[in-house]
Write a protein that holds these residues in place. Structure first.
Motif, PDB file in Angstrom:
ATOM      1  N   SER A 169       2.276   1.615   3.605  1.00  0.00           N
ATOM      2  CA  SER A 169       1.860   0.578   4.696  1.00  0.00           C
ATOM      3  C   SER A 169       1.817  -0.999   4.312  1.00  0.00           C
ATOM      4  N   SER A 170       2.273  -1.850   5.251  1.00  0.00           N
ATOM      5  CA  SER A 170       2.135  -3.277   5.044  1.00  0.00           C
ATOM      6  C   SER A 170       0.540  -3.789   4.497  1.00  0.00           C
ATOM      7  N   PHE A 226       5.755   7.632   6.670  1.00  0.00           N
ATOM      8  CA  PHE A 226       5.567   8.774   5.927  1.00  0.00           C
ATOM      9  C   PHE A 226       7.172   9.124   5.465  1.00  0.00           C
ATOM     10  N   TYR A 231       0.901  -1.411   0.106  1.00  0.00           N
ATOM     11  CA  TYR A 231      -0.015   0.053   0.111  1.00  0.00           C
ATOM     12  C   TYR A 231       0.757   1.288  -0.121  1.00  0.00           C
ATOM     13  N   TYR A 238       0.539   5.539  -0.566  1.00  0.00           N
ATOM     14  CA  TYR A 238      -0.553   6.899  -0.714  1.00  0.00           C
ATOM     15  C   TYR A 238       0.346   8.118  -0.657  1.00  0.00           C
ATOM     16  N   LEU A 272      -5.316  -5.304   7.756  1.00  0.00           N
ATOM     17  CA  LEU A 272      -5.741  -3.747   7.382  1.00  0.00           C
ATOM     18  C   LEU A 272      -5.561  -2.700   8.412  1.00  0.00           C
ATOM     19  N   ASP A 273      -4.919  -3.460   9.511  1.00  0.00           N
ATOM     20  CA  ASP A 273      -4.767  -2.263  10.714  1.00  0.00           C
ATOM     21  C   ASP A 273      -3.264  -1.984  10.876  1.00  0.00           C
ATOM     22  N   GLN A 274      -2.661  -1.653   9.724  1.00  0.00           N
ATOM     23  CA  GLN A 274      -1.363  -1.268   9.645  1.00  0.00           C
ATOM     24  C   GLN A 274      -0.974   0.150   9.917  1.00  0.00           C
ATOM     25  N   PRO A 275      -0.013   0.654  10.519  1.00  0.00           N
ATOM     26  CA  PRO A 275       0.497   1.978  10.574  1.00  0.00           C
ATOM     27  C   PRO A 275       1.096   2.475   8.958  1.00  0.00           C
ATOM     28  N   GLN A 276       0.908   3.801   8.792  1.00  0.00           N
ATOM     29  CA  GLN A 276       1.500   4.345   7.967  1.00  0.00           C
ATOM     30  C   GLN A 276       2.973   4.805   8.130  1.00  0.00           C
TER      31      GLN A 276
END
Lengths: 114, 112
Positions: free
Chosen positions: A94-95, A105, A31, A33, A99-103
């Protein structure tokens, strides 16, 4: 590991010019962004990608384009730059293992359009 | 679209005072994450809350997730100058994949 690397760090563009903001990550994250952050404001999602070859629009995609040809790279293209696109641009990754992975930056690209 | 509202926008405190920032969503969240951004820096992940009524602590920081999973708070006890920065909550809803929606942030300024 370098994490998320963004280039350039600063750029001044003239109205109507185009440029590509580069983003690369070495964490094998699926993922990725792109956000913009206007002064004193929160982050707004421009585009995101869930894997190579797959991209989708976020909250504020107008005036931007993205591509994702590899897992590592996620460039953001500005066509016909406008003063309203003056902002700080952050790339994040993010990994996809859950679905609850930190992003994570990058340091950001500070873009001014004059 | 779905939004996360965060208050206050700014907070000035004297070093040693406590600080709290609040986030609210009109609809139930799947989870909420908190990030800190130092002046001139990038957001850095602090913590994630998933369960209804969850409370997590990191040293002087206490994070709470409401029973209805619509609100969250971050409380800092006895602030220090190193706490200066902007604190963001970021919510995720069940229909949003791995996308987060960030609140507007609370900028914390600490007077020594």
């Amino acid at each position: 590991n370098a994490g998320v690397t963004q280039t350039p760090k600063f750029r001044i563009l003239k109205i109507g010019q185009s440029m590509t903001l580069q983003c690369a990550q070495d964490m094998n994250h699926n993922y990725m962004y792109w956000y913009r952050q206007d002064p004193g404001m929160g982050l707004k999602l421009i585009y995101y990608s869930v894997g190579a070859g797959i991209t989708d629009k976020g909250e504020v995609p107008n005036g931007y384009n993205v591509s994702r040809s590899t897992t590592e790279d996620f460039p953001l293209r500005l066509e016909l730059a406008a003063p309203s696109q003056t902002s700080v641009y952050f790339c994040a990754s993010s990994s996809s293992t859950g679905l609850d992975q930190p992003q994570h930056f990058g340091d950001g690209t500070r873009l001014s359009i004059l | 679209g779905q939004q996360v509202m965060q208050i206050p926008q700014y907070q000035h405190v004297q070093e040693g005072e406590d600080f709290t920032t609040y986030c609210n969503s009109s609809t139930t969240l799947s989870n909420i994450q908190w990030y800190k951004q130092r002046p001139g820096g990038h957001p850095v992940f602090l913590i994630q809350l998933v369960k209804s009524g969850e409370v997590k602590k990191q040293k002087r920081l206490t994070f709470q997730f409401g029973e209805a999973k619509k609100n969250s708070s971050l409380h800092i006890t006895a602030t220090q100058t190193t706490d200066v920065g902007t604190y963001f909550c970021a919510g995720r809803w069940g229909n949003a994949g791995n996308m987060l929606t960030f609140g507007g942030g609370t900028r914390l300024m600490v007077k020594p």
